[in-house]
Design an enzyme around this catalytic site. Sequence first.
Site, PDB file in Angstrom:
ATOM      1  CB  SER A 139      43.397  27.707  13.350  1.00  0.00           C
ATOM      2  OG  SER A 139      43.091  26.784  14.031  1.00  0.00           O
ATOM      3  CE1 TYR A 177      48.611  27.716  16.233  1.00  0.00           C
ATOM      4  CE2 TYR A 177      46.660  26.982  16.727  1.00  0.00           C
ATOM      5  CZ  TYR A 177      47.629  27.266  15.716  1.00  0.00           C
ATOM      6  OH  TYR A 177      47.398  26.661  14.415  1.00  0.00           O
TER       7      TYR A 177
HETATM    8  N1  LIG Z   1      47.918  20.889  12.307  1.00  0.00           N
HETATM    9  C1  LIG Z   1      46.914  21.343  12.630  1.00  0.00           C
HETATM   10  O1  LIG Z   1      46.157  21.045  13.505  1.00  0.00           O
HETATM   11  C2  LIG Z   1      46.434  22.730  12.174  1.00  0.00           C
HETATM   12  C3  LIG Z   1      45.144  23.392  12.135  1.00  0.00           C
HETATM   13  C4  LIG Z   1      44.962  24.375  11.929  1.00  0.00           C
HETATM   14  C5  LIG Z   1      45.716  25.477  11.373  1.00  0.00           C
HETATM   15  N2  LIG Z   1      47.116  24.818  11.278  1.00  0.00           N
HETATM   16  C6  LIG Z   1      48.256  25.801  10.545  1.00  0.00           C
HETATM   17  O2  LIG Z   1      48.564  25.203   9.613  1.00  0.00           O
HETATM   18  C7  LIG Z   1      50.014  25.862   9.098  1.00  0.00           C
HETATM   19  C8  LIG Z   1      50.913  24.740   8.865  1.00  0.00           C
HETATM   20  O3  LIG Z   1      50.917  23.927  10.036  1.00  0.00           O
HETATM   21  P1  LIG Z   1      51.090  22.312   9.905  1.00  0.00           P
HETATM   22  O4  LIG Z   1      50.120  21.694  10.816  1.00  0.00           O
HETATM   23  O5  LIG Z   1      51.426  22.015   8.493  1.00  0.00           O
HETATM   24  O6  LIG Z   1      52.506  22.220  10.884  1.00  0.00           O
HETATM   25  P2  LIG Z   1      53.901  21.729  10.630  1.00  0.00           P
HETATM   26  O7  LIG Z   1      53.723  20.257   9.834  1.00  0.00           O
HETATM   27  O8  LIG Z   1      55.020  21.707  11.920  1.00  0.00           O
HETATM   28  O9  LIG Z   1      54.514  22.634   9.457  1.00  0.00           O
HETATM   29  C9  LIG Z   1      54.718  24.053   9.650  1.00  0.00           C
HETATM   30  C10 LIG Z   1      55.593  24.483   8.546  1.00  0.00           C
HETATM   31  O10 LIG Z   1      55.769  25.742   8.708  1.00  0.00           O
HETATM   32  C11 LIG Z   1      57.446  26.061   8.806  1.00  0.00           C
HETATM   33  N3  LIG Z   1      57.775  27.104   9.363  1.00  0.00           N
HETATM   34  C12 LIG Z   1      57.936  27.137  10.945  1.00  0.00           C
HETATM   35  N4  LIG Z   1      58.402  28.150  11.259  1.00  0.00           N
HETATM   36  C13 LIG Z   1      58.837  28.924  10.086  1.00  0.00           C
HETATM   37  C14 LIG Z   1      59.638  29.979   9.929  1.00  0.00           C
HETATM   38  N5  LIG Z   1      60.209  30.896  10.929  1.00  0.00           N
HETATM   39  N6  LIG Z   1      60.057  30.208   8.658  1.00  0.00           N
HETATM   40  C15 LIG Z   1      59.383  29.627   7.610  1.00  0.00           C
HETATM   41  N7  LIG Z   1      58.612  28.321   7.842  1.00  0.00           N
HETATM   42  C16 LIG Z   1      58.423  28.079   9.051  1.00  0.00           C
HETATM   43  C17 LIG Z   1      58.121  24.607   8.631  1.00  0.00           C
HETATM   44  O11 LIG Z   1      59.169  24.563   8.101  1.00  0.00           O
HETATM   45  P3  LIG Z   1      60.658  24.709   8.806  1.00  0.00           P
HETATM   46  O12 LIG Z   1      60.675  24.205   9.924  1.00  0.00           O
HETATM   47  O13 LIG Z   1      61.512  23.968   7.720  1.00  0.00           O
HETATM   48  O14 LIG Z   1      60.893  26.174   8.507  1.00  0.00           O
HETATM   49  C18 LIG Z   1      57.016  23.471   7.951  1.00  0.00           C
HETATM   50  O15 LIG Z   1      56.905  23.607   6.877  1.00  0.00           O
HETATM   51  C19 LIG Z   1      50.202  26.708  10.323  1.00  0.00           C
HETATM   52  O16 LIG Z   1      49.904  27.980  10.237  1.00  0.00           O
HETATM   53  C20 LIG Z   1      49.506  26.046  11.440  1.00  0.00           C
HETATM   54  O17 LIG Z   1      48.982  26.925  12.425  1.00  0.00           O
HETATM   55  C21 LIG Z   1      47.510  23.734  11.696  1.00  0.00           C
END
Ligand SMILES: NC(=O)c1ccc[n+]([C@@H]2O[C@H](COP(=O)([O-])OP(=O)(O)OC[C@H]3O[C@@H](n4cnc5c(N)ncnc54)[C@H](OP(=O)(O)O)[C@@H]3O)[C@@H](O)[C@H]2O)c1
Length: 235
Positions: free
Chosen positions: A139, A152
């Site tokens: 991030s 976080y």
């Molecule tokens: N959104 C933001 O602003 C942002 C910014 C910077 C970085 N990120 C990072 O980007 C990554 C993806 O996040 P996102 O924003 O796309 O969130 P999201 O829409 O909530 O997607 C999260 C994904 O992670 C999976 N996941 C969660 N817990 C898991 C587990 N225990 N085992 C396997 N899969 C798991 C979920 O699938 P299931 O629930 O089906 O398992 C889902 O596919 C994360 O690492 C997050 O920290 C996000």
Amino acid sequence: MPTAVVTGASRGIGRAIARMLAIEGYDLCLAARSHDELDRLSDELLEVSSRIDVATFGLDVTDAVQVRATARAIGDHLGAVDVLIVNAGIGAFGAMADFDLDTFDRLFAVNVRGVMLTLQAFTPALQAAGSGLAVVVSSDVSTRVFPGGGPYCATKHAVRALARTYQQEHPELRVLELRPGATDTFFADTDEGDAGPGHLTADEVAAALRGVLRLPVHVRPEELVVRSTAQTPEF
Ligand SMILES: NC(=O)c1ccc[n+]([C@@H]2O[C@H](COP(=O)([O-])OP(=O)(O)OC[C@H]3O[C@@H](n4cnc5c(N)ncnc54)[C@H](OP(=O)(O)O)[C@@H]3O)[C@@H](O)[C@H]2O)c1
């Protein structure tokens, strides 16, 4: 066909990266806990790109036995993994003073232990590809903090340390720390589409990564920060 694995592929950034990789012609293995959702995504991707192969795996990245078994199954299926997207992660925010400790533990289990286990388990498959690329999604907060973001941000600082150490211990591989800014996803109990202006879309994050993936394999992309112009510049 180049090959790729995406963890957390069922929605958000992981799903958008999976779609981008399908269009780029990668054979794919997609993992997340929501196996049904992955199967729906697989059907969608095969419509976008009928020449690729897509396999799906129900996986909780905090479970060491599951991660190792899935990595073995994917290694058998693909032979080698050119690109590993270590993306699965969760968000939770609140002041440290009354931050729930179970949520704290869960954040570290998914965001840090999950990354550690995934990198450990997929090392042989990345090595089999020659100069395999591990894309570790941290991030923009992997180098900064803000009030309400302590736990976080701490997980993402830890992920940065793991990614960089992994690169130093495996110079034969390439490790990219992908650092998106605020992105409109299902993150931290939001709904995609709710975030409004000032957020990147998941497709924009995937598009930024696409440019890096098109580089020749002798190029070592170490870090990619991508943020909306609505966010205050960090430099
Ligand atoms: N959104 C933001 O602003 C942002 C910014 C910077 C970085 N990120 C990072 O980007 C990554 C993806 O996040 P996102 O924003 O796309 O969130 P999201 O829409 O909530 O997607 C999260 C994904 O992670 C999976 N996941 C969660 N817990 C898991 C587990 N225990 N085992 C396997 N899969 C798991 C979920 O699938 P299931 O629930 O089906 O398992 C889902 O596919 C994360 O690492 C997050 O920290 C996000």
